[in-house]
Design a protein around this motif. Structure first.
Motif, mmCIF file in Angstrom:
data_model
loop_
_atom_site.group_PDB
_atom_site.id
_atom_site.type_symbol
_atom_site.label_atom_id
_atom_site.label_comp_id
_atom_site.label_asym_id
_atom_site.label_seq_id
_atom_site.Cartn_x
_atom_site.Cartn_y
_atom_site.Cartn_z
ATOM 1 N N TYR A 75 0.513 -1.326 0.291
ATOM 2 C CA TYR A 75 -0.086 -0.588 0.387
ATOM 3 C C TYR A 75 0.501 0.658 0.093
ATOM 4 C CZ TYR A 75 -4.419 2.872 0.920
ATOM 5 O OH TYR A 75 -5.427 3.934 0.748
ATOM 6 N N ALA A 76 1.635 1.385 0.642
ATOM 7 C CA ALA A 76 2.839 2.633 0.527
ATOM 8 C C ALA A 76 3.389 2.720 -0.719
ATOM 9 C CB ALA A 76 3.893 2.503 1.965
ATOM 10 N N ARG A 77 3.544 1.702 -1.525
ATOM 11 C CA ARG A 77 4.104 1.442 -2.628
ATOM 12 C C ARG A 77 3.362 1.765 -3.534
ATOM 13 N NH1 ARG A 77 8.156 -2.646 -0.845
ATOM 14 N NH2 ARG A 77 6.743 -4.037 -3.040
ATOM 15 N N ARG A 78 1.905 1.817 -3.111
ATOM 16 C CA ARG A 78 0.893 2.806 -4.330
ATOM 17 C C ARG A 78 1.012 1.257 -5.172
ATOM 18 N NH1 ARG A 78 -1.483 7.080 -2.572
ATOM 19 N NH2 ARG A 78 -2.936 6.908 -4.132
ATOM 20 N N ASP A 79 0.872 -0.236 -4.827
ATOM 21 C CA ASP A 79 0.801 -1.516 -5.718
ATOM 22 C C ASP A 79 -0.436 -1.934 -5.007
ATOM 23 O OD1 ASP A 79 0.698 -3.529 -6.735
ATOM 24 O OD2 ASP A 79 3.114 -3.616 -6.042
ATOM 25 N N PHE A 80 -1.759 -1.620 -5.191
ATOM 26 C CA PHE A 80 -2.717 -2.076 -5.241
ATOM 27 C C PHE A 80 -3.333 -3.192 -5.025
ATOM 28 C CE2 PHE A 80 -3.299 3.211 -5.117
ATOM 29 C CZ PHE A 80 -2.843 3.172 -3.591
ATOM 30 N N ALA A 81 -2.905 -3.322 -6.532
ATOM 31 C CA ALA A 81 -2.875 -4.535 -6.701
ATOM 32 C C ALA A 81 -2.653 -5.636 -5.992
ATOM 33 C CB ALA A 81 -2.993 -5.066 -8.481
ATOM 34 N N ALA A 82 -1.618 -5.971 -5.882
ATOM 35 C CA ALA A 82 -0.837 -7.002 -5.203
ATOM 36 C C ALA A 82 -1.359 -6.138 -3.449
ATOM 37 C CB ALA A 82 1.045 -6.015 -5.110
ATOM 38 N N ALA A 83 -1.465 -5.163 -2.796
ATOM 39 C CA ALA A 83 -2.038 -5.164 -1.856
ATOM 40 C C ALA A 83 -3.600 -6.569 -1.697
ATOM 41 C CB ALA A 83 -2.498 -3.814 -1.303
ATOM 42 N N GLU A 84 -4.380 -5.546 -3.032
ATOM 43 C CA GLU A 84 -5.271 -6.850 -3.112
ATOM 44 C C GLU A 84 -5.415 -8.783 -3.317
ATOM 45 O OE1 GLU A 84 -8.025 -8.190 -6.545
ATOM 46 O OE2 GLU A 84 -7.181 -6.252 -7.194
ATOM 47 N N GLN A 85 -4.270 -8.454 -3.824
ATOM 48 C CA GLN A 85 -3.928 -9.984 -3.297
ATOM 49 C C GLN A 85 -3.289 -11.092 -1.704
ATOM 50 O OE1 GLN A 85 -4.653 -12.253 -5.754
ATOM 51 N NE2 GLN A 85 -5.359 -10.327 -6.974
ATOM 52 N N VAL A 86 -2.640 -9.486 -1.402
ATOM 53 C CA VAL A 86 -2.813 -10.051 0.292
ATOM 54 C C VAL A 86 -3.749 -10.008 0.848
ATOM 55 C CG1 VAL A 86 -1.107 -9.279 2.267
ATOM 56 C CG2 VAL A 86 -0.018 -9.122 0.080
ATOM 57 N N ALA A 87 -4.840 -9.563 0.963
ATOM 58 C CA ALA A 87 -6.289 -8.952 1.373
ATOM 59 C C ALA A 87 -6.871 -10.316 0.711
ATOM 60 C CB ALA A 87 -6.362 -7.588 1.217
#
Length: 326
Positions: A34-46
């Protein structure tokens, strides 16, 4: 509305212990992405978080992970999916994570607002506001984000007196802060600028927006996406005041900043290209206006779906261009 609002605007970043225990590695990875604004990767973690919570039959962790998923989806402008995630999370939060509830009630209101469902959004904002008041009191700074959203919805609905009342309450809270809360000051100037623009008082709207610009640059620098969005609003105002060179300067800078952050085919870029297309149309540059308006329509249809209110607005903009050419 400011697009680069961080997670804390909707939900508490600090995980409650019973939702986080055993999930620390996932939370750390989510925050990093999220801090890197890689929201697609954050989505996968969620999504991994949700699978783990379901397997372990941990409803608090499931609520927390689903709220995290909603935030990652929202940042990707996938509002229908965000709404679905929040509709799953909120019933769980009412029972297992009541501390998260006020923020996510505001979050679902903001999502409904982005989907053009303004009457429903208003109801959630009022529920969120009541929850914040119960927890923090009627004059706490924690109320300001939901006051900002509620007033903005009133402006969109042309309920200007109601919006003015909310902004006066907001201002009173801000004036009591020592030292000043610059982030919330920025939001207040943004809201007042929007209100005056909707009231067609463009010079006063510009005055509020320029003060907001100073605050945002001071806090984040000139290339921050919130600055990019604001430059779009300032460009639109300049065009409406028939200062077209200034309008184009501001709008092109806006598109450059937002394109660097979100990509050239993103909704923030398309929204600000709408202003640029309108500026071209006002100057009789119909071919350039049509090209941009078609691009905006395509991006909005692909991102939001054919039935979204912003798609209807894009079609109207294109129709206006055709009308002026005839």
């Amino acid at each position: 509305c400011l697009v680069a609002t961080c997670l804390a605007a909707f939900t508490c970043l600090a995980s409650p212990a019973h939702a986080q225990s055993g999930y620390e590695p996932l939370e750390q990875r989510y925050q990093q992405f999220y801090a890197r604004r890689d929201f697609a990767a954050a989505e996968q973690v969620a999504r991994q978080w949700i699978v783990k919570a379901k397997r372990e039959e941990n409803p608090a962790a499931l609520a927390f992970g689903t709220s995290r998923l909603a935030t990652a989806l929202y940042e990707q402008h996938r509002y229908a999916e965000t709404l679905s995630a929040l509709e799953t999370a909120i019933p769980l939060e009412r029972e297992y994570l009541p501390g998260f509830l006020p923020g996510d009630l505001r979050f679902i209101g903001a999502t409904l607002d982005r989907l053009g469902r303004f009457d429903e959004a208003e109801g959630y904002f009022h529920e969120s506001l009541a929850a914040y008041e119960q927890r923090f009191g009627a004059e706490a700074i924690e109320l300001c984000p939901v006051l900002y959203e509620l007033a903005g919805t009133y402006v969109t609905l042309d309920l200007f007196d109601e919006a003015e009342t909310i902004y006066q309450r907001y201002r009173k809270i801000l004036d009591a802060q020592k030292p000043p809360n610059l982030r919330q000051e920025s939001f207040w100037y943004d809201g007042m600028g929007k209100l005056r623009a909707y009231q067609l008082n463009y010079s006063e709207a510009e005055r509020y927006y320029l003060r907001e610009y100073e605050l945002l640059v001071k806090q984040f620098g000139a290339d921050h996406p919130d600055v990019g969005q604001l430059l779009g609003r300032l460009g639109d105002l300049a065009a409406k005041m028939e200062n077209y060179p200034l309008a184009e300067q501001r709008l092109n800078k806006s598109v450059a900043v937002l394109g660097a952050m979100y990509g050239p085919n993103s909704l923030p870029v398309a929204d600000n290209q709408t202003f640029l297309a309108e500026a071209y149309n006002r100057q009789g540059r119909y071919a350039e206006a049509e090209q941009l308006a078609r691009r905006v329509l395509r991006i909005r249809e692909q991102t939001l779906g054919a039935d979204h209110v912003k798609v209807a607005h894009a079609k109207l903009s294109l129709a206006r261009i055709y009308h002026w050419q005839d």
